[in-house]
Motif scaffolding. Structure first.
Motif, PDB file in Angstrom:
ATOM      1  N   ASN A 153      17.457  -0.318   9.693  1.00 15.43           N
ATOM      2  CA  ASN A 153      17.463   1.050   9.162  1.00 15.43           C
ATOM      3  C   ASN A 153      18.880   1.622   9.060  1.00 15.43           C
ATOM      4  OD1 ASN A 153      14.747   1.058   8.767  1.00 15.43           O
ATOM      5  ND2 ASN A 153      14.290   1.863  10.813  1.00 15.43           N
ATOM      6  N   THR A 154      19.712   1.341  10.075  1.00 15.98           N
ATOM      7  CA  THR A 154      21.102   1.808  10.025  1.00 15.98           C
ATOM      8  C   THR A 154      21.796   1.224   8.801  1.00 15.98           C
ATOM      9  OG1 THR A 154      21.123   1.794  12.423  1.00 15.98           O
ATOM     10  CG2 THR A 154      23.259   1.964  11.357  1.00 15.98           C
ATOM     11  N   MET A 186      20.392   0.135   6.011  1.00  8.65           N
ATOM     12  CA  MET A 186      19.844   0.672   4.762  1.00  8.65           C
ATOM     13  C   MET A 186      20.376   2.076   4.493  1.00  8.65           C
ATOM     14  SD  MET A 186      18.403  -1.792   3.507  1.00  8.65           S
ATOM     15  CE  MET A 186      17.965  -0.963   1.996  1.00  8.65           C
ATOM     16  N   ASN A 187      20.665   2.832   5.577  1.00 14.22           N
ATOM     17  CA  ASN A 187      21.245   4.174   5.393  1.00 14.22           C
ATOM     18  C   ASN A 187      22.616   4.114   4.728  1.00 14.22           C
ATOM     19  OD1 ASN A 187      19.065   5.459   6.426  1.00 14.22           O
ATOM     20  ND2 ASN A 187      19.881   5.612   8.522  1.00 14.22           N
ATOM     21  N   MET A 188      23.285   2.965   4.834  1.00 17.46           N
ATOM     22  CA  MET A 188      24.591   2.799   4.190  1.00 17.46           C
ATOM     23  C   MET A 188      24.444   2.509   2.695  1.00 17.46           C
ATOM     24  SD  MET A 188      26.531   0.392   6.938  1.00 17.46           S
ATOM     25  CE  MET A 188      26.665   0.794   8.661  1.00 17.46           C
ATOM     26  N   GLN A 189      23.217   2.339   2.243  1.00 13.53           N
ATOM     27  CA  GLN A 189      22.908   2.022   0.835  1.00 13.53           C
ATOM     28  C   GLN A 189      23.766   0.861   0.307  1.00 13.53           C
ATOM     29  OE1 GLN A 189      23.497   6.064  -0.723  1.00 13.53           O
ATOM     30  NE2 GLN A 189      21.282   6.181  -0.939  1.00 13.53           N
TER      31      GLN A 189
END
Ligand SMILES: Cc1cc2nc3c(=O)[nH]c(=O)nc-3n(C[C@H](O)[C@H](O)[C@H](O)COP(=O)(O)OP(=O)(O)OC[C@H]3O[C@@H](n4cnc5c(N)ncnc54)[C@H](O)[C@@H]3O)c2cc1C
Length: 204
Positions: A19-20, A22-25
């Protein structure tokens, strides 16, 4: 990630979870999460006296007295030498290997010197010997059909590694370009890890 930027940011303190990340896209993720030690299904494997070679080499776990190292590959042999020569309170080290020879994965050019060092330090070697059970006082083994008992205060596991694919599982299907390099693809050596890292780095 800006493909045209040449800036590299590193964060050695972050334990990257899916999740961390994916938050960075990210446009692409290259996994190089390495491998984790195998824990064979042997009765007694969860006893307090049992540690992995990795735990011992990184000094996360203390060993003492008579140490039985299960597995005589390069890592097991290096760990045996390390505990006998560098760990206080260790007086005897025994390598137990089910195959007919130890250090089979050490390059042929250095293997004789490697084996000579183990002999000089007095590491005991049992080949053709399989660990069947770990008890409080040692290991029950089978040597060519002959059941034996080897006393041990601590037992060190060095029976191989498996890819650490935990992060890969969390990212599958969520990022358009996902790559794995090095031991998280298949545990091997630094050479393959560097070659794959270079190849994928050039590709993205
Ligand atoms: C005792 C021992 C001796 C060895 N000796 C040799 C040798 O002499 N020659 C040789 O060629 N090879 C040797 N190897 C093998 C070599 O170490 C590996 O093949 C190589 O390190 C693999 O590189 P890697 O980058 O894939 O993984 P690693 O070097 O294992 O690096 C993986 C890194 O990822 C980090 N990580 C994992 N998950 C996460 C996460 N979720 N978030 C953030 N970080 C994470 C880990 O903490 C680790 O730092 C040895 C291995 C061992 C265990």
């Amino acid at each position: 990630m800006n493909r045209y930027s040449r800036q590299l940011t590193t964060d050695p303190n972050t334990n990257g979870d899916a999740n961390t990340l994916m938050n960075m896209q990210p446009d692409a993720v290259i996994l190089a999460t390495g491998a984790t030690p195998l824990r064979p299904d042997i009765p007694g494997i969860d006893r307090k006296c049992v540690a992995t070679a990795e735990d011992v080499l990184t000094k996360r776990t203390k060993v003492w007295g008579t140490v039985v190292v299960v597995g005589g590959g390069m890592v097991g042999c290096e760990t045996a030498e390390f505990v006998l020569t560098r760990v206080e309170g260790v007086d005897r080290v025994v390598i137990v290997e089910m195959l007919g020879r130890i250090a089979g994965d050490v390059p042929a050019t250095s293997r004789p010197f490697f084996l000579a060092r183990l002999e000089k330090e007095g590491v005991e070697i049992h080949i053709h010997t399989t660990v069947k059970e770990i008890t409080e006082g040692g290991v029950r083994v089978d040597c060519k059909g002959d059941p034996q008992f080897i006393e041990a205060d601590t037992v060190v596991l060095s029976v191989g590694f498996e890819p650490d694919s935990r992060l890969a599982r969390g990212l599958e299907g969520r990022v358009s370009e996902l790559y794995a390099v090095g031991d998280c693809l298949k545990p091997r050596t630094i050479r393959e890890a560097m070659a794959e890292g270079f190849t994928v780095g050039m590709k993205v």
